[in-house]
Design an enzyme around this catalytic site. Structure first.
Site, PDB file in Angstrom:
ATOM      1  N   LYS A 111       0.860  -1.193   0.000  1.00 16.72           N
ATOM      2  CA  LYS A 111       0.000   0.000   0.000  1.00 16.72           C
ATOM      3  C   LYS A 111       0.884   1.227   0.000  1.00 16.72           C
ATOM      4  O   LYS A 111       2.030   1.185   0.479  1.00 16.72           O
ATOM      5  CB  LYS A 111      -0.880   0.019   1.264  1.00 16.72           C
ATOM      6  CG  LYS A 111      -2.108   0.887   1.121  1.00 16.72           C
ATOM      7  CD  LYS A 111      -3.146   0.135   0.313  1.00 16.72           C
ATOM      8  CE  LYS A 111      -4.514   0.741   0.412  1.00 16.72           C
ATOM      9  NZ  LYS A 111      -5.530  -0.270   0.046  1.00 16.72           N
TER      10      LYS A 111
HETATM   11  N1  GLU Z   1      -7.196   0.048  -3.217  1.00 14.52           N
HETATM   12  C1  GLU Z   1      -7.983  -1.120  -3.488  1.00 14.52           C
HETATM   13  C2  GLU Z   1      -8.080  -1.999  -2.268  1.00 14.52           C
HETATM   14  O1  GLU Z   1      -7.916  -1.568  -1.152  1.00 14.52           O
HETATM   15  C3  GLU Z   1      -7.535  -1.845  -4.740  1.00 14.52           C
HETATM   16  C4  GLU Z   1      -6.132  -2.358  -4.733  1.00 14.52           C
HETATM   17  C5  GLU Z   1      -5.663  -2.900  -6.085  1.00 14.52           C
HETATM   18  O2  GLU Z   1      -6.473  -2.950  -7.003  1.00 14.52           O
HETATM   19  O3  GLU Z   1      -4.494  -3.245  -6.174  1.00 14.52           O
HETATM   20  O4  GLU Z   1      -8.389  -3.157  -2.371  1.00 14.52           O
END
Ligand code: GLU
Length: 421
Positions: A111
């Protein structure tokens, strides 16, 4: 600086580690593997000097945390928000590891985040911030290492700039370095609505296993952005009654069912849910305590706490946001037998279609929207059934079951790969 009206979530990393500790005890996890998973593999802190439109430059702080790579490259979004902290990004990276494992896609969790307030920045400023942030991450991201995506306040446009910056640095187009891109440069059909659509599939399965159906089911949604907005639209299309919706501006309620299409137009025109003529005003706290079949938190962390969990009257909670329930609230829901489909399962539709986008980018072969949606449905329904079966077999709640499945899969990968050198 944090805007005065914001209450920033705190202790999310403690919650994430607590969830892991509980799962470890439940599945009798090897203590060494447990210790490895309690911490991220690595965390990068970067300064992001950015030219502002008035000629000054401002230095933003950004993070990328890679929690685990044992099942594949790291995967996870980037959020732009004044409340971003290293602890929060670390918790979110850990949740991504479990999310990818629970739906069984070949990724670990990562993240990223930048402390900024995009509402106060121009598109040009956001572009320069994104390009510099990408340049600072260049050593640790890549289609086989770590693949960012959108998250809170980041869009397909922003992912396009990230892809372009990375591609310019390496000298050729690398669409698979990021997902959630615009369709014209390698994005996947169906990605924009994927998280909301995935929540609809698991909500449908959850209603089915509880002896109810979507037709006529009532829903309340906290958050009307990419996730909550898409969920409300698709759930209403399937015959559910979306009776209440809120965002930071406040909420609206209509027991006969809101006209979600009209509400969406109102939000596009005014930028806020409050003031919508098709319902009565309601506060965010009132929405969370409404009597309804399905309650979907689709905003930020720490929405359900020890203070309000006892007042929830929904038959089930389907978590669109990441980390909306604190461990204290989780215990209260378990005691009160509130059926909760946890975040790592409920909102995994986004990363699942990100996986499809990555596969399409690597192959340079693109699928129809129908194909994407069909495959998404199959992944979500299988994952739901696996978690539900585990919950029934072990007589545990759905969050504990999802964690048991996810942590078990990651632990198995670590055991089979062994520790290098
Ligand atoms: N930000 C989204 C989540 O928390 C998507 C992450 C992604 O598609 O890599 O799942």
């Amino acid at each position: 600086m944090v805007a005065a009206h914001l209450t920033c979530p705190t202790n999310v990393l403690e919650s994430a580690v607590q969830q892991l500790d509980d799962a470890a005890a439940m599945i009798d996890l090897d203590p060494a593997i447990h210790a490895k998973l309690r911490r991220p593999r690595r965390a990068l802190i970067v300064s992001v000097p950015t030219h502002m439109d008035d000629g000054r430059f401002e230095v933003f702080l950004g993070y990328r945390v890679q929690h685990n790579m044992d099942r594949g490259p790291c995967k996870g979004g980037i959020r732009y928000h004044p409340c971003v902290t290293l602890d929060e990004v670390t918790a979110l990276a850990m949740w991504m590891t479990w999310k990818c494992a629970v739906v069984n896609i070949p990724y670990g969790g990562g993240k990223g985040g930048v402390i900024c307030d995009p509402a106060c920045m121009s598109m040009d400023e956001l572009e320069r911030l994104t390009r510099r942030f990408t340049a600072e991450l260049i050593e640790v991201i890549g289609p086989e290492e770590d693949i960012p995506a959108p998250d809170v306040n980041t869009s397909d446009r922003i992912m396009g700039w990230l892809m372009d910056t990375y591609s310019m640095q390496v000298g050729h187009s690398v669409p698979a370095v990021v997902t959630g891109k615009p369709i014209a440069i390698g994005g996947s059909l169906g990605r924009a609505q994927a998280t909301g659509r995935g929540i609809v599939f698991v909500a449908r399965e959850a209603l089915r296993t509880r002896g109810m159906s979507v037709a006529g089911a009532t829903a309340a949604v906290q958050g009307f952005g990419k996730v909550g907005g898409a969920f409300a639209e698709l759930f209403a299309e399937m015959g559910a009654k979306v009776i209440a919706v809120s965002d930071v501006s406040g909420g609206v309620i209509n027991q006969a069912g809101l006209d979600v299409a009209a509400l969406t137009r109102h939000v596009i025109d005014t930028g806020r849910v409050a003031g919508f003529a098709g319902g009565d005003a309601i506060t965010n706290d009132e929405l969370l305590a409404l009597e309804c079949d399905v309650l979907v938190p689709a905003a930020l962390e720490n929405v359900f706490t020890a203070d309000n969990a006892a007042s929830v009257r929904a038959k089930m909670i389907v978590e669109g946001a990441n980390g909306p329930t604190t461990p204290e609230a989780h215990s209260i829901f378990t005691e009160r037998d509130v059926f909760v489909v946890p975040d790592i399962l409920a909102n995994a539709g986004g990363v699942t279609v990100s996986y499809f986008e990555w596969c399409q980018g690597l192959q340079h072969l693109f699928w129809t929207e129908d194909e994407v949606n069909r495959r998404l449905e199959s992944v979500m329904v299988n994952a739901y059934n696996e978690v539900y079966a585990c919950a029934c077999e072990r007589r545990i709640d759905m969050r504990s079951a999802a964690m048991a499945v996810a942590v078990g899969r990651v632990a198995e990968a670590i055991r089979l790969r062994g520790i290098y050198p």
